[in-house]
Design an enzyme around this catalytic site. Structure first.
Site, PDB file in Angstrom:
ATOM      1  CG  ASN A  42      -0.414  -0.198   2.526  1.00 18.19           C
ATOM      2  OD1 ASN A  42       0.641  -0.802   2.663  1.00 18.19           O
ATOM      3  ND2 ASN A  42      -1.083   0.306   3.546  1.00 18.19           N
ATOM      4  CD  GLU A  44      -1.729   4.708   4.455  1.00 18.98           C
ATOM      5  OE1 GLU A  44      -1.264   5.578   5.221  1.00 18.98           O
ATOM      6  OE2 GLU A  44      -2.375   3.715   4.859  1.00 18.98           O
ATOM      7  CD  GLU A  55      -5.290  -6.196  -1.329  1.00 23.44           C
ATOM      8  OE1 GLU A  55      -4.813  -5.051  -1.210  1.00 23.44           O
ATOM      9  OE2 GLU A  55      -5.968  -6.751  -0.449  1.00 23.44           O
ATOM     10  CB  CYS A  86     -10.769  -2.842   0.726  1.00 24.43           C
ATOM     11  SG  CYS A  86     -10.174  -2.206  -0.845  1.00 24.43           S
TER      12      CYS A  86
HETATM   13  N1  THU Z   1      -5.181  -1.843   2.640  1.00 25.45           N
HETATM   14  C1  THU Z   1      -4.602  -2.609   1.682  1.00 25.45           C
HETATM   15  O1  THU Z   1      -3.544  -2.260   1.131  1.00 25.45           O
HETATM   16  N2  THU Z   1      -5.210  -3.772   1.340  1.00 25.45           N
HETATM   17  C2  THU Z   1      -6.308  -4.277   1.958  1.00 25.45           C
HETATM   18  O2  THU Z   1      -6.777  -5.336   1.561  1.00 25.45           O
HETATM   19  C3  THU Z   1      -6.919  -3.565   3.088  1.00 25.45           C
HETATM   20  C4  THU Z   1      -6.437  -2.182   3.299  1.00 25.45           C
HETATM   21  C5  THU Z   1      -4.507  -0.595   3.029  1.00 25.45           C
HETATM   22  C6  THU Z   1      -5.163   0.684   2.550  1.00 25.45           C
HETATM   23  C7  THU Z   1      -4.631   1.682   3.558  1.00 25.45           C
HETATM   24  O3  THU Z   1      -3.362   2.137   3.122  1.00 25.45           O
HETATM   25  C8  THU Z   1      -4.460   0.867   4.825  1.00 25.45           C
HETATM   26  O4  THU Z   1      -4.462  -0.495   4.442  1.00 25.45           O
HETATM   27  C9  THU Z   1      -5.565   1.097   5.851  1.00 25.45           C
HETATM   28  O5  THU Z   1      -6.818   0.943   5.287  1.00 25.45           O
END
Ligand code: THU
Length: 134
Positions: A42, A44, A55, A86
């Protein structure tokens, strides 16, 4: 079902996650039908909705490498229980994987659960719904 070597790849790429706002690092590794492993974490942004999930990063890496479809994937996070993709990622995965593709959801403490892309997103929206689109 069996533990997959993709958990190790997902854990390794999770170390690179850029999650200064949530503090929640996620890693994803997938094996393409072509047989290569692609990884994503991830990333941000200070404009929070602009961030991307692990993903999505792994899918982008797969496509950028010239591969086409997901054969298997694993996601890992530091959580008391395995974290499922998600809603948005379920849609993304369903567009690049068949319904029977195994999704391994792992924790950094060593536990994991497995499900399938189809189980995560029954009744998906897909191109078959868009036959009238120009
Ligand atoms: N996040 C993911 O990268 N994948 C998931 O399946 C669930 C959530 C990340 C998004 C964000 O950067 C952090 O987790 C908190 O939601």
């Amino acid at each position: 079902m069996a533990e997959t070597d993709l958990i190790k790849d997902a854990a390794a790429v999770r170390e690179n996650a850029h999650a200064p706002y949530s503090g929640f690092k996620v890693g994803c590794a997938l094996r393409s039908v072509e047989g290569h492993v692609h990884r994503g974490c991830n990333v941000e942004n200070v404009a929070y909705p602009e961030g991307t999930c692990a993903e999505a990063g792994a899918i982008a890496a797969m496509i950028a490498a010239g591969d086409t479809r997901i054969a298997e994937l694993a996601v890992i996070a530091d959580s008391p229980m395995p974290v499922p993709p998600c809603g948005g990622c379920r849609q993304k995965l369903a567009e690049f994987a068949d319904g029977d593709v195994i999704v391994t959801m792992a924790t950094t403490s060593g536990t994991f659960e497995q499900t399938s892309v189809g189980a995560l997103l029954p009744g998906q929206f897909n191109a078959a719904h868009m036959v009238k689109a120009p």
